[in-house]
Design an enzyme around this catalytic site. Structure first.
Site, mmCIF file in Angstrom:
data_model
loop_
_atom_site.group_PDB
_atom_site.id
_atom_site.type_symbol
_atom_site.label_atom_id
_atom_site.label_comp_id
_atom_site.label_asym_id
_atom_site.label_seq_id
_atom_site.Cartn_x
_atom_site.Cartn_y
_atom_site.Cartn_z
ATOM 1 N N GLU A 113 21.077 33.540 63.680
ATOM 2 C CA GLU A 113 21.492 34.583 62.650
ATOM 3 C C GLU A 113 22.074 35.802 63.221
ATOM 4 O O GLU A 113 21.942 36.032 64.658
ATOM 5 C CB GLU A 113 19.985 35.307 62.385
ATOM 6 C CG GLU A 113 19.332 34.346 61.554
ATOM 7 C CD GLU A 113 17.822 35.026 61.062
ATOM 8 O OE1 GLU A 113 17.648 36.172 61.260
ATOM 9 O OE2 GLU A 113 17.202 34.227 60.224
ATOM 10 N N ARG A 170 43.679 29.201 50.011
ATOM 11 C CA ARG A 170 44.249 28.366 49.311
ATOM 12 C C ARG A 170 43.612 27.652 48.320
ATOM 13 O O ARG A 170 44.368 27.051 47.308
ATOM 14 C CB ARG A 170 44.488 27.156 50.329
ATOM 15 C CG ARG A 170 43.212 26.424 50.683
ATOM 16 C CD ARG A 170 43.525 25.475 51.759
ATOM 17 N NE ARG A 170 43.879 25.953 53.070
ATOM 18 C CZ ARG A 170 44.267 25.549 54.147
ATOM 19 N NH1 ARG A 170 44.324 24.359 54.223
ATOM 20 N NH2 ARG A 170 44.289 26.135 55.433
ATOM 21 N N GLN A 171 42.468 27.897 48.069
ATOM 22 C CA GLN A 171 41.566 27.664 47.037
ATOM 23 C C GLN A 171 41.624 28.724 45.788
ATOM 24 O O GLN A 171 40.625 29.419 45.392
ATOM 25 C CB GLN A 171 40.209 27.162 47.164
ATOM 26 C CG GLN A 171 39.933 26.075 48.207
ATOM 27 C CD GLN A 171 38.681 25.637 48.601
ATOM 28 O OE1 GLN A 171 37.813 25.703 47.903
ATOM 29 N NE2 GLN A 171 38.442 25.777 49.986
ATOM 30 N N HIS A 204 47.926 33.667 50.601
ATOM 31 C CA HIS A 204 48.402 32.292 50.200
ATOM 32 C C HIS A 204 49.126 32.450 48.894
ATOM 33 O O HIS A 204 50.077 31.838 48.447
ATOM 34 C CB HIS A 204 47.337 31.440 50.077
ATOM 35 C CG HIS A 204 47.824 30.136 49.639
ATOM 36 N ND1 HIS A 204 48.617 29.177 50.294
ATOM 37 C CD2 HIS A 204 47.341 29.302 48.580
ATOM 38 C CE1 HIS A 204 48.790 28.154 49.924
ATOM 39 N NE2 HIS A 204 48.072 28.026 48.701
ATOM 40 N N ASP A 250 57.597 24.236 50.675
ATOM 41 C CA ASP A 250 57.086 23.768 49.241
ATOM 42 C C ASP A 250 57.532 24.509 48.039
ATOM 43 O O ASP A 250 58.267 25.475 48.408
ATOM 44 C CB ASP A 250 55.579 23.730 49.329
ATOM 45 C CG ASP A 250 55.023 25.029 49.643
ATOM 46 O OD1 ASP A 250 55.339 26.004 49.186
ATOM 47 O OD2 ASP A 250 53.961 24.996 50.217
ATOM 48 N N LYS A 279 57.296 18.395 48.507
ATOM 49 C CA LYS A 279 56.301 17.457 48.820
ATOM 50 C C LYS A 279 55.286 17.091 48.161
ATOM 51 O O LYS A 279 54.947 17.968 47.249
ATOM 52 C CB LYS A 279 55.570 17.961 50.361
ATOM 53 C CG LYS A 279 54.999 19.284 50.279
ATOM 54 C CD LYS A 279 54.517 19.850 51.469
ATOM 55 C CE LYS A 279 53.752 21.197 51.350
ATOM 56 N NZ LYS A 279 53.613 21.841 52.761
#
Length: 334
Positions: A113, A170-171, A204, A250, A279
Site C-alpha cells: 500500500e 490513448r483510450q 494524445h 498517422d 497505417k
C-alpha cells in the site's frame, strides 16, 4: 483625449453646478473638472509610454522563453509536491523556479500500500503536484490521486496537477464495443479527489481537455517549441536545410505535424515539406499495412508523434518505405 473632448466634459461639470443654483460651486466644479481631466490625460499618456517601452523590450527570440522563466517571488505561498513518476524532472522544475520541493514521503508499506505524507504546512497555500502517469501506470496514478486528497484535506488553497504524461490518454473514445473511455474516467477520478486545475503536455488528443468540467480548467502545453529551440541551437541538425520533411505517423497527427512544419518555415527552413503515413492496425501495437503520402526520397525526415510506446512505428518507418524511398536521416520526437 483631445481638447474638444476635455471642453465638453468641463461644460457638463458647470451645467450640473448651475442646476443646483450655486455659482461658487459651479466655479469649483469647473476647476475640479479641469484638474481631473488633466490628471486623466497625463495618467493615460504615462500608461501608453510604459506600454510602448515594454513593447520595445520584447525579445524576438520567442522560442527562447523557456530559458527566461520568472523565479518564484513568494515561495512561502507555494508548495511543490512530487510523485515517483519522475522526481528528477520535479527537482529540475524547482531549481528552474528558484525554489525547492516540499518535504514529503511518497513510498510504500510492506504490504504494497502507498504511504504518503506531506511534512510541511500547506494550509492556505497553492499546491502544485508534479507527477507523470507513466509505468508503473496504476501506481503513479494512485500516488497522484492520494497526493491531491492529502493536499485538499490539509486545507490547501488550491491544488494543481502538473502531468507531463497523461496516462490512459490513448483510450479517448470507443473504437469498438464494450470498451471503456479510460481518459475520461481518469479525469473524473482527478476531479473527485478535489483537483482545481490540470496542466498536461502534448495530450494524445485535445478533446481530453473536454473531459474535465468547467470548474477544473485543463491546459495542454505544446512541447514543439522546445524541440524547435533545440533545432535552432544545434548546428547542422539537418544534413541539408533545404531538404527537410516533417512526417506525421498517422492521419490523426497531421495537424500536429503541419503546425511544426509552419514553425520551421518561419524560422529559416523555407523548403520544409510535409508527409503523412496512413497505417492500418491488426491490433494494439501491431501494424498490418502502411502507405506513404508525400515525397521523402533523399531528405531528412523528422517524425512528430504524440506517444512512443514500443517505438515500433519509428523502427518500421526507418526501413524501406512503401515506395522504396531512400531516407537521409530520420530523427523522431514525441
Amino acid at each position: 483625449i483631445n481638447a474638444e473632448y476635455m471642453g465638453q466634459r468641463i461644460q457638463l461639470f458647470a451645467m450640473f453646478a448651475r442646476k443646483i443654483g450655486s455659482r461658487v460651486l459651479a466655479s469649483m466644479l469647473g476647476l475640479g473638472g479641469v484638474g481631473y481631466m488633466m490628471s486623466s490625460f497625463h495618467k493615460e499618456k504615462g500608461i501608453m509610454r510604459c506600454a510602448g517601452e515594454q513593447q520595445k523590450n520584447v525579445m524576438p527570440e520567442v522560442w527562447g522563453r523557456s530559458q527566461k522563466c520568472e523565479k518564484v517571488k513568494m515561495p512561502e505561498r507555494l508548495v511543490l509536491c512530487w510523485g515517483n513518476g519522475n522526481k528528477p524532472l520535479a527537482e529540475e522544475i524547482a531549481a528552474h523556479l528558484g525554489t525547492k520541493l516540499a518535504n514529503a514521503t511518497v513510498g510504500k508499506f510492506n504490504d504494497g500500500e502507498l504511504n504518503i505524507q506531506i511534512k510541511e504546512q500547506v494550509r492556505g497555500k497553492e499546491v502544485f503536484i508534479i507527477q507523470s502517469v507513466c509505468p508503473p501506470v496504476n501506481d503513479n496514478l494512485m500516488e497522484l490521486l492520494l497526493l491531491i486528497s492529502t493536499a485538499k484535506r490539509a486545507s490547501a488553497k488550491g491544488v494543481t496537477a502538473v502531468i507531463p504524461y497523461y496516462g490512459y490518454a490513448r483510450q479517448d473514445r470507443k473504437v469498438t464495443s464494450r470498451v471503456p473511455i479510460s481518459a475520461a474516467d481518469v479525469a473524473k477520478l482527478l476531479e473527485t479527489m478535489g483537483l482545481d486545475r490540470m496542466i498536461a503536455m502534448d495530450l494524445h488528443c485535445g478533446q481530453i481537455q473536454g473531459f474535465f468540467s468547467p470548474q477544473v480548467p485543463a491546459d495542454n502545453l505544446d512541447g514543439s517549441t522546445v524541440l524547435l529551440e533545440h533545432i535552432l541551437k544545434t548546428d547542422s541538425f539537418f544534413g541539408d536545410p533545404t531538404k527537410v520533411v516533417v512526417v506525421s505517423p498517422d492521419a490523426g497527427g497531421v495537424n500536429r505535424a503541419k503546425k511544426f512544419q509552419e514553425m520551421l518555415l518561419t524560422h529559416g527552413y523555407h523548403n520544409a515539406g510535409l508527409a503523412m503515413i496512413i497505417k492500418q492496425r491488426k491490433a494494439a501495437s501491431q501494424i498490418e499495412r502502411v502507405d506513404l503520402v508525400g515525397s521523402v526520397e533523399g531528405k531528412d525526415c523528422i517524425i512528430i508523434d504524440d506517444i512512443i510506446d514500443t517505438a515500433g512505428t519509428c523502427l518500421l518507418y526507418t526501413s524501406p518505405s512503401p515506395r522504396d524511398a531512400t531516407l537521409s536521416r530520420m530523427p523522431s520526437s514525441a
